[in-house]
Design an enzyme around this catalytic site. Sequence first.
Site, PDB file in Angstrom:
ATOM      1  CG  HIS A   1       3.328 -16.711 -26.531  1.00  0.00           C
ATOM      2  ND1 HIS A   1       3.953 -16.442 -27.765  1.00  0.00           N
ATOM      3  CD2 HIS A   1       2.234 -16.289 -26.367  1.00  0.00           C
ATOM      4  CE1 HIS A   1       2.807 -15.742 -28.153  1.00  0.00           C
ATOM      5  NE2 HIS A   1       2.003 -15.528 -27.454  1.00  0.00           N
TER       6      HIS A   1
ATOM      7  CG  ASP B   1       1.257 -11.987 -24.402  1.00  0.00           C
ATOM      8  OD1 ASP B   1       2.114 -11.083 -24.065  1.00  0.00           O
ATOM      9  OD2 ASP B   1       0.536 -11.681 -25.548  1.00  0.00           O
TER      10      ASP B   1
END
Length: 264
Positions: free
Chosen positions: A222, A69
Amino acid sequence: MHFNVPKNKTIGKYVVLFMVFVNFVIGQSSGNCLGKTQNQYVTSGYIPAPVHKLMASNNSEKIVYLTFDDGPSSSSDKLMDLLDKYHAKATFFLLQSNILKHPKEVERMNLEGFSLGLHGVTHDHRKLYRSKQTVVREMSEDQKTLMNIAKIKTPFIRTPYGSYPFMKNNYRQAINKKGFIMWDWNVDSHDWKYRNWRFNQVTINQIKKLNATNQIPVILLHDRFSTVQNIEPLLKYLELNHYKMNGIDATLHPLQFPVEFGKY
């Protein structure tokens, strides 16, 4: 590609045939690459029903879905280098502002066959989840920006902080109507909490538990410096344990948190 054809007719004949063959191979290679990067987004006219547990078939190979993400970032190139080293594909859920900051990284993601998804515009739950219309609007804006850069229209979205508790039934119906496919996760790496090697063991422990119940791991990670600096032990573990690291595609039933978390 250009060749000077020899004056000798026999030799010239074979050179011409060779040129035709080379151009055919290049054309086929380019076409296959394009097809791969486009076909993973095709839904065949319908959106597969979501599941709350992503189960592996008994005879299937071991698969894991790495998802990143908040990218792209200045660390994306190094992350892709590491993924390539371990023959891994992954899915990147991209923020509009970062797409605009790092267009070259987005182009590379697409060209190398990574799956691209949307993560919205604001990453602010107070703005994003204000209404079902604001969710659709943010994802549509993000989708348009990605189309301008990568020339692909992805249906995949991941709503910031996950779908629970913000994505109520009417919100989910609204994104489905617009053709979006929402993905959550079943492994939280906690790389947002541990900015060092510790998130690897946290992740591996969860993978082992899912493996015991025949579930396919979908790992939340991430695209940031601290994750990229420390992720290699996880990639080594997955390779040594014979996991195939894939990007998501539109034929899969998307893994989603239930509207009422804990009720399966």
